[in-house]
Write an enzyme that holds these catalytic residues in place. Structure first.
Site, short mmCIF file in Angstrom:
data_model
loop_
_atom_site.label_atom_id
_atom_site.label_comp_id
_atom_site.label_asym_id
_atom_site.label_seq_id
_atom_site.Cartn_x
_atom_site.Cartn_y
_atom_site.Cartn_z
N PHE A 18 -8.93 -6.62 3.05
CA PHE A 18 -8.76 -5.67 4.12
C PHE A 18 -10.39 -5.36 4.21
O PHE A 18 -11.02 -5.16 3.19
CB PHE A 18 -7.92 -4.61 3.41
CG PHE A 18 -7.25 -3.93 4.39
CD1 PHE A 18 -6.07 -4.31 4.82
CD2 PHE A 18 -7.75 -2.68 5.18
CE1 PHE A 18 -5.31 -3.66 6.02
CE2 PHE A 18 -6.93 -2.20 6.18
CZ PHE A 18 -5.72 -2.42 6.63
N HIS A 48 -4.73 -6.74 -3.60
CA HIS A 48 -4.13 -6.99 -2.14
C HIS A 48 -4.68 -8.08 -1.34
O HIS A 48 -4.39 -8.38 -0.13
CB HIS A 48 -4.47 -5.71 -1.51
CG HIS A 48 -4.07 -4.53 -2.10
ND1 HIS A 48 -2.47 -3.99 -1.79
CD2 HIS A 48 -4.45 -3.57 -3.17
CE1 HIS A 48 -2.53 -2.95 -2.62
NE2 HIS A 48 -3.57 -2.62 -3.44
N ASP A 54 3.10 -4.90 -3.13
CA ASP A 54 2.58 -3.67 -3.44
C ASP A 54 3.19 -2.75 -4.63
O ASP A 54 4.51 -3.01 -4.55
CB ASP A 54 2.58 -2.76 -2.14
CG ASP A 54 1.36 -3.01 -1.01
OD1 ASP A 54 0.51 -3.67 -1.67
OD2 ASP A 54 1.47 -2.61 -0.03
N HIS A 58 0.67 2.53 -5.19
CA HIS A 58 -0.26 2.09 -4.05
C HIS A 58 -0.34 3.10 -3.03
O HIS A 58 -1.48 3.38 -2.55
CB HIS A 58 -0.17 0.84 -3.40
CG HIS A 58 -0.94 0.36 -2.47
ND1 HIS A 58 -2.46 0.46 -2.46
CD2 HIS A 58 -0.74 -0.23 -1.25
CE1 HIS A 58 -2.88 0.02 -1.39
NE2 HIS A 58 -1.98 -0.34 -0.60
N HIS A 164 4.79 2.72 4.90
CA HIS A 164 4.46 2.83 3.58
C HIS A 164 5.40 3.89 2.91
O HIS A 164 5.88 4.00 1.86
CB HIS A 164 3.10 2.78 3.07
CG HIS A 164 2.34 1.78 3.16
ND1 HIS A 164 1.69 1.00 4.24
CD2 HIS A 164 2.22 0.60 2.02
CE1 HIS A 164 1.00 -0.27 3.98
NE2 HIS A 164 1.48 -0.56 2.74
#
Ligand SMILES: [Zn+2]
Length: 212
Positions: A18, A48, A54, A58, A164
């Site tokens: 990322f 990640h 996850d 996180h 999330h």
């Protein structure tokens, strides 16, 4: 004979993290070539990078860390759903509802095959993410794990991480960066156990699907 699919992203120095996150690197601490009694490497990476689970921590300071996640979530029957490339930026609740209408009972694990993150060496930001309402809907059906073949369940530019947040409140777990391009939609047995790293926000998994 049971068919087995490796749905794990291969991790190397070429794997794009990322943006801003720690890439994978491997160096040698001892080598037999240099007179060592064995070859020993050292790896540095964000958890990640590559296929990973996850941890709730996180995306929520009160959430569990990797060693606390329940293992039964990551092993068992899973449904792979095909997501059309032209669906737009989000997998909507309406789409999921329509897909599951003719399904006899939704298993506790649903994996989305979007094919929207094709090259692990290139971080494309236009991958398909999941609408928070779709997560609510699946949680209501008893789904405990949702996986996707992209780096995030939220859009790449999201700062609020709305999907999330729903995973956290509904107690649904996340697998990211799956590789599903060779897997036909349908039902399988999933095995994708996170490495037991204490205190971590995520952990690499070796993910496989087996025909039932
Ligand atoms: Zn992640």
């Amino acid at each position: 004979m049971k068919m087995m699919y490796d749905i794990t992203m291969s991790v190397s120095a070429q794997t794009a993290p990322f943006p801003g996150d720690t890439p994978f690197s491997l160096e040698w601490v001892w080598t037999m070539e240099m007179g060592g009694s064995c070859n020993v490497s050292r790896i540095v990476m964000s958890p990640h990078v590559g296929t990973h689970g996850d941890s709730p921590y996180h995306y929520g300071s009160e959430g569990g860390k990797t060693e606390e996640v329940p293992l039964d979530v990551y092993v068992g029957e899973a449904l792979v759903l095909d997501v059309p490339r032209d669906i737009g930026p989000l997998i909507t609740r309406e789409f999921v509802e329509a897909q599951l209408k003719n399904t006899a009972g939704t298993p506790a694990r649903v994996l989305f095959k979007t094919d929207s993150y094709p090259d692990p060496a290139v971080f494309n930001t236009d991958f398909t993410a999941i609408a928070p309402e779709a997560v609510h809907f699946l949680a209501g059906l008893g789904v405990r794990l949702i996986g996707i073949d992209t780096p995030s369940v939220d859009p790449a530019d999201s700062k609020t991480l709305d999907a999330h947040g729903v995973f956290l409140t509904r107690g649904v777990y996340i697998l990211e960066n799956l590789r599903l391009q060779d897997v036909p939609a349908g039902r399988y047995e999933l095995i994708a156990l996170p490495m037991k790293i204490e205190g971590s926000c995520a952990a690499p998994v070796r993910a496989i699907l087996r025909s039932l």
